[in-house]
Design a protein around this motif. Structure first.
Motif, short mmCIF file in Angstrom:
data_model
loop_
_atom_site.label_atom_id
_atom_site.label_comp_id
_atom_site.label_asym_id
_atom_site.label_seq_id
_atom_site.Cartn_x
_atom_site.Cartn_y
_atom_site.Cartn_z
N ALA A 99 0.84 -1.20 0.00
CA ALA A 99 0.00 0.00 0.00
C ALA A 99 0.87 1.26 0.00
N THR A 100 1.96 1.23 0.76
CA THR A 100 2.88 2.37 0.81
C THR A 100 3.53 2.58 -0.55
N LEU A 101 3.97 1.50 -1.19
CA LEU A 101 4.57 1.59 -2.52
C LEU A 101 3.60 2.24 -3.50
N LEU A 102 2.35 1.80 -3.47
CA LEU A 102 1.35 2.35 -4.38
C LEU A 102 1.04 3.81 -4.06
N ASP A 103 0.96 4.15 -2.77
CA ASP A 103 0.77 5.55 -2.38
C ASP A 103 1.92 6.42 -2.88
N ARG A 105 3.77 5.90 -5.48
CA ARG A 105 3.64 6.08 -6.92
C ARG A 105 2.65 7.20 -7.23
N MET A 106 1.59 7.28 -6.46
CA MET A 106 0.61 8.35 -6.66
C MET A 106 1.21 9.72 -6.35
N ARG A 107 2.03 9.79 -5.30
CA ARG A 107 2.63 11.07 -4.93
C ARG A 107 3.63 11.55 -5.98
N THR A 108 4.40 10.62 -6.53
CA THR A 108 5.43 11.02 -7.49
C THR A 108 4.88 11.21 -8.89
N ALA A 109 3.74 10.57 -9.19
CA ALA A 109 3.16 10.68 -10.53
C ALA A 109 1.64 10.71 -10.41
N PRO A 110 1.06 11.86 -10.01
CA PRO A 110 -0.38 11.94 -9.81
C PRO A 110 -1.20 11.56 -11.05
N ASP A 111 -0.62 11.75 -12.24
CA ASP A 111 -1.34 11.38 -13.46
C ASP A 111 -1.38 9.86 -13.67
N ALA A 112 -0.72 9.12 -12.79
CA ALA A 112 -0.67 7.66 -12.91
C ALA A 112 -1.79 6.98 -12.13
N PHE A 113 -2.81 7.73 -11.74
CA PHE A 113 -3.89 7.14 -10.93
C PHE A 113 -4.50 5.90 -11.55
N PRO A 114 -4.79 5.85 -12.85
CA PRO A 114 -5.35 4.61 -13.41
C PRO A 114 -4.41 3.41 -13.23
N ALA A 115 -3.11 3.62 -13.45
CA ALA A 115 -2.17 2.51 -13.29
C ALA A 115 -2.08 2.08 -11.83
N VAL A 116 -2.04 3.06 -10.93
CA VAL A 116 -2.00 2.73 -9.50
C VAL A 116 -3.29 2.01 -9.10
N ALA A 117 -4.41 2.40 -9.67
CA ALA A 117 -5.68 1.72 -9.38
C ALA A 117 -5.60 0.25 -9.79
N GLY A 119 -2.89 -1.57 -9.65
CA GLY A 119 -2.15 -2.18 -8.55
C GLY A 119 -3.01 -2.32 -7.31
N LEU A 120 -3.86 -1.34 -7.07
CA LEU A 120 -4.75 -1.40 -5.90
C LEU A 120 -5.81 -2.49 -6.05
N ALA A 121 -6.18 -2.84 -7.27
CA ALA A 121 -7.11 -3.96 -7.46
C ALA A 121 -6.47 -5.25 -6.96
N CYS A 122 -5.18 -5.40 -7.22
CA CYS A 122 -4.45 -6.57 -6.71
C CYS A 122 -4.36 -6.51 -5.18
N TRP A 123 -3.99 -5.34 -4.67
CA TRP A 123 -3.88 -5.14 -3.23
C TRP A 123 -5.21 -5.44 -2.53
#
Length: 193
Positions: A99-103, A105-117, A119-123
């Protein structure tokens, strides 16, 4: 339980997809409860399989943006929609690290929300496995609760639509296509097992 029975039941929910392409938590849980009543048990393992199906479906959004694999909770290399296995962890501390890794990624690349989502589906699949039950409050919808309680299918819909329902960049046609797949393919395949 025959797959055709679940096909019919899930197909009845297609008309419940909203004009913006979404399928609300309350409708998804109504469907889950209806299937459980039909088959006579709680189908928790079927729900987890459905979560895996959704995570595997969204996974290409992660790999399209990030070239590294998640340390766990990601689809195994040979995962397909007919065999959607995730490399899950039994350790809640490792899951917190993910969860921290994914968070981050969101902080460093806010436009990456779909990709992080994606990862969050797996989480979320791994989280539900460890919890052993759903924790989403009855009567609530995703916009009313903390995102840490969203389910894998909702994160997958964000990944595949390019954003959440309230984001202008999100594509309601792609969101609707995801929920149609969910009702017509993923739910019957997962619950008929």
């Amino acid at each position: 339980m025959r797959r055709s029975d679940i096909d019919r039941l899930a197909s009845g929910y297609v008309g419940r997809i909203s004009p913006n392409g979404g399928l609300s938590w309350s409708v998804r849980m109504e469907l889950h409860r209806s299937i459980c009543q039909l088959v006579g048990d709680d189908r928790w393992h079927s729900y987890l399989r459905l979560s895996e199906e959704c995570a595997v479906r969204a996974w290409p959004v992660w790999t399209g943006r990030f070239h590294d694999l998640l340390p766990f909770a990601a689809p195994v290399q040979e995962a397909t929609s007919s065999r959607p296995e995730l490399a899950l962890t039994p350790d809640p501390i490792e899951l917190d690290r993910l969860a921290t890794l994914l968070d981050n990624r969101m902080r460093t690349a806010p436009d990456a929300f779909p990709a992080v989502a994606a990862g969050l589906a797996c989480w979320a699949t791994n989280r539900d496995l460890l919890r052993g039950h759903l924790t989403f409050p009855d009567g609530a919808e995703e916009g009313e609760v903390d995102s840490e309680d969203w389910e894998a299918s909702y994160f997958a819909s964000i990944a595949l639509a390019g954003g959440a329902v309230w984001e202008k960049a999100a594509d309601p046609t792609r969101r609707r296509a995801f929920w149609l797949w969910y009702l017509r393919d993923a739910v019957p395949a997962s619950y008929a097992v």
